[in-house]
Every structure is written in C-alpha cells, then in structure tokens.
Design a protein around this motif. Structure first.
Motif, short mmCIF file in Angstrom:
data_model
loop_
_atom_site.label_atom_id
_atom_site.label_comp_id
_atom_site.label_asym_id
_atom_site.label_seq_id
_atom_site.Cartn_x
_atom_site.Cartn_y
_atom_site.Cartn_z
N LYS A 59 -20.45 -38.51 18.61
CA LYS A 59 -19.55 -39.89 18.91
C LYS A 59 -18.25 -39.54 19.04
O LYS A 59 -17.94 -38.17 18.51
CB LYS A 59 -19.64 -40.83 17.59
N GLN A 60 -17.53 -39.78 20.21
CA GLN A 60 -16.05 -39.45 20.46
C GLN A 60 -15.17 -39.98 19.27
O GLN A 60 -15.22 -40.89 18.81
CB GLN A 60 -15.77 -39.95 21.58
N THR A 61 -14.32 -39.01 19.08
CA THR A 61 -13.30 -39.27 18.11
C THR A 61 -11.72 -39.26 18.77
O THR A 61 -11.47 -38.08 19.54
CB THR A 61 -13.18 -38.41 16.90
N ILE A 62 -11.16 -39.89 18.82
CA ILE A 62 -9.45 -40.00 19.29
C ILE A 62 -8.57 -39.90 18.22
O ILE A 62 -8.55 -40.50 17.63
CB ILE A 62 -9.13 -41.13 20.17
N MET A 63 -8.08 -38.81 18.42
CA MET A 63 -6.97 -37.91 17.46
C MET A 63 -5.62 -38.23 17.69
O MET A 63 -5.36 -37.75 19.28
CB MET A 63 -7.18 -36.57 16.94
N ASP A 64 -4.68 -38.60 16.97
CA ASP A 64 -3.12 -38.62 17.25
C ASP A 64 -2.65 -37.36 16.98
O ASP A 64 -3.05 -36.67 16.09
CB ASP A 64 -2.32 -39.81 16.51
N ILE A 65 -2.09 -36.67 17.94
CA ILE A 65 -1.60 -35.21 17.96
C ILE A 65 -0.67 -35.08 16.85
O ILE A 65 -0.70 -34.28 16.06
CB ILE A 65 -1.15 -34.76 19.21
N LYS A 66 0.32 -36.11 16.55
CA LYS A 66 1.47 -36.06 15.74
C LYS A 66 0.95 -36.31 14.37
O LYS A 66 1.32 -35.10 13.30
CB LYS A 66 2.47 -36.99 15.91
N THR A 67 0.05 -36.90 14.01
CA THR A 67 -0.55 -37.33 12.69
C THR A 67 -1.50 -36.55 12.56
O THR A 67 -2.05 -36.20 11.21
CB THR A 67 -0.59 -38.69 12.38
N GLY A 68 -2.45 -36.12 13.47
CA GLY A 68 -3.80 -35.40 13.20
C GLY A 68 -4.83 -36.33 12.55
O GLY A 68 -5.91 -35.79 12.29
#
Length: 80
Positions: A59-68
């Motif tokens: 399953k793909q996970t989309i991560m926010d770079i600033k918050t991780g």
C-alpha cells in the motif's frame, strides 16, 4: 571603492536554493486572501512511499515532508 562581484546571496553565505526558499516564503506571507490560501496550498510538498515484499508492491503512503507524517492527497487545483 568598487561593488563586490558575484551573487549577493553567496556574499551572505547561503546557497541559491536557500535564497529562493526564503524569498518565496516572504512573498507568500505578504499576499492577501484568496491568493495567500492558494499559495499556501502550493507550498505543501509530499512524497509517496511503497513497501515491496516478494516482488509485489504494498500500500502506498503519502508523507508530508515538513512534518514527516502521512497525509491525504490534495485535490488538483485548476488555474483560471
């Protein structure tokens, strides 16, 4: 006395990328609504991560770079 040659951001001890990021942040902060909200939405940067096991993609996970932290995908915006 002559003016210094070369890029002024180098004289300040920073890279062009750092200079461009600071300039973009300052510009976004002085915008008025609704332009400010649109610019803030464009500022969000995310990346996709997928685990692989036995040659199959998980399953793909989309991560926010600033918050991780995982984030929900943003709906595409249309420019008018």
């Amino acid at each position: 006395m002559s003016a210094p040659t070369g890029a002024f951001y180098r004289a300040a001890g920073m890279s062009f990328l750092r200079y461009a990021n600071i300039s973009a942040d300052l510009l976004r902060n002085v915008l008025k609504e609704p332009f400010k909200a649109k610019a803030q939405n464009r500022q969000i940067i995310a990346y996709r991560s997928s685990p692989y096991a036995d040659g199959k993609q998980g399953k793909q996970t989309i991560m926010d770079i600033k918050t991780g932290m995982p984030t929900k995908p943003q709906a595409p915006t249309t420019s008018s």
